[in-house]
Design an enzyme around this catalytic site. Structure first.
Site, short mmCIF file in Angstrom:
data_model
loop_
_atom_site.label_atom_id
_atom_site.label_comp_id
_atom_site.label_asym_id
_atom_site.label_seq_id
_atom_site.Cartn_x
_atom_site.Cartn_y
_atom_site.Cartn_z
NE ARG A 89 2.20 -11.29 6.24
CZ ARG A 89 2.36 -10.47 7.26
NH1 ARG A 89 3.18 -10.77 8.22
NH2 ARG A 89 1.68 -9.36 7.32
CG HIS A 178 -3.61 -7.00 8.30
ND1 HIS A 178 -3.97 -5.94 9.11
CD2 HIS A 178 -2.53 -7.55 8.87
CE1 HIS A 178 -3.13 -5.88 10.13
NE2 HIS A 178 -2.24 -6.83 10.00
CD GLU A 379 -2.51 -13.39 8.55
OE1 GLU A 379 -2.35 -13.60 9.77
OE2 GLU A 379 -2.09 -12.40 7.97
#
Ligand code: ADP
Length: 393
Positions: A89, A178, A379
């Site tokens: 990420r 996000h 996620e």
């Protein structure tokens, strides 16, 4: 089976999950905290069993050695079957990285150049990537960006009305964050409703909070801006604010840039309004009659309702609202407060479904003109899937 190790490296922590990109099944997950602070705290879950221990973790490289040892000791054996990918990420991809990207030296260099845009987050992400590359040198590493889903924002939504040199020479524009969560959740809503032509407002409400207007599968506006500071009221971030307030505080209280940055990013939001950044604490206090906590929640709800109204207007219609993140998934009271203020859109809450919501749940009645859902975000799965589609191309 495509085993992907998903890494979320922060400034003093590394969160990880080993999962199968095809089935979504999680084989292991863990968290290494307090990196560089003397004694690190570690947690590793494999199957049903969770281990916790402490050990000195000096830096990200040491964290990845500890991660390898955790798998070695508690399983599953990372050597038993080759990893398909390591997915990282990365908070800020600027305008350069619009999709998941295979990492090489060239990409790392480009990420380093983006550091001025995300001075808190990107250096930690990069340090994590370098440490992971050293630990898993024979596996493809992929960067998945928080900003990427917002690549579809139209200029009218991403442009700030500031001098041209700010925009042209200083990268000043809305990027949004996000994105991995907004993409995952909006795709789930489409799957549940059985069509992709939908106007959806996704509310990701965790420690950081953001709203996203998703029209026919694309992000067309989002509440976080050039940085994650703009938009909704968050745990410690102020969200929207008259930009002249920092000047006022500089002039009247003598605050400098670093103090203003700290005040607005770390001492504001719920913490600034009611003294605690944790929503559950504030919610419990409000229930017990605490006036500051109740007032803080009123500010949170008012801001959410305004954004939903604005995004419905921007999209020209509103088909669905999705709640996700720790607060969105676990606070029926907050959802009821927000949905109860949306009668103008014909929203009709199903109080029983809302109170009992667990996992993916429709929380509006069949007569409601807008469907509202609780959708637990994932996620890690989204990152694993993006690794899979990139590497299969
Ligand atoms: P992060 O953004 O760090 O991933 P989370 O998505 O886990 O964080 O969200 C954390 C927030 O969710 C905290 O403010 C926490 O108080 C809130 N939260 C978690 N469980 C509940 C609950 N049962 N009721 C209300 N708020 C909750």
């Amino acid at each position: 089976m495509k085993r992907v190790l998903v890494i979320n490296a922060g400034s003093s922590s590394v969160k990880y999950q080993l999962l199968d990109a095809d089935s979504g099944l999680v084989a292991a997950s863990g968290l290494i905290e307090r990196i560089g602070e003397g004694t690190g705290e570690l947690r590793h879950t494999a199957g049903e069993s969770t281990q916790r221990w402490s050990a000195p973790i000096a830096d990200p490289a040491a964290a990845f050695v500890a991660l390898g040892e955790a798998f070695g000791t508690y399983g599953p054996d990372l050597g038993a079957e080759p990893l398909f990918a390591v997915g990282h990420r990365v908070v800020h991809g600027g305008t350069k990285f619009r999709e998941a990207t295979r990492i090489d030296e060239h990409v790392l260099h480009a990420l380093e150049e983006l550091t001025p845009l995300a001075p808190l987050h990107n250096p930690a992400n990069i340090a994590g990537i370098r440490a992971a590359l050293a630990r898993f040198p024979d596996v493809p590493h992929v960067a998945v960006f928080d900003t990427a889903f917002h690549r579809t924002l139209p200029p009218a939504a991403f442009t700030y009305a500031v001098p041209q040199t700010w925009r042209d020479e200083h990268s000043v524009r809305r990027y949004g964050f996000h994105g991995t969560s907004h993409e995952y959740v909006s795709r789930r809503v489409s799957a549940i409703m059985g069509r992709s032509e939908l106007a959806i407002v996704v509310l990701h409400l965790g420690n950081g909070c953001s709203a996203c207007a998703v029209l026919d599968g694309e992000s067309i506006d989002t509440s976080m801006g050039m940085t994650p500071l703009e938009g909704l009221v968050m745990g410690t971030r102020c969200g929207d604010l008259d930009p002249a307030i920092p000047f006022h505080m500089a002039r009247t209280a003598g605050l400098g840039v670093a103090e203003l940055d700290d005040a607005l990013n770390k001492q504001s939001g719920l913490k600034g309004l009611a003294g605690a950044n944790d929503y559950r604490t504030i919610s419990d206090r409000a229930q017990a009659g605490d006036a500051d906590a109740a007032a803080a929640i009123a500010v949170v709800v008012h801001r959410l309702v305004k954004y939903i109204g604005a995004y419905a207007a921007a999209m020209g219609r509103l088909d669905a609202i999705a709640f996700t993140g720790g607060i969105g998934e676990h606070s029926p009271r907050l959802r009821a407060a927000v949905l109860g203020r949306l009668t103008v859109f014909g929203v009709e809450i199903d109080a029983d479904a809302n109170a009992a919501a667990e996992g993916e749940t429709l929380v509006t009645t069949s007569a409601s003109r807008v469907a509202a859902y609780v959708i637990p975000t994932n996620e890690e799965l989204q990152i694993a899937r993006e690794c899979r589609s990139l590497l299969q191309q």
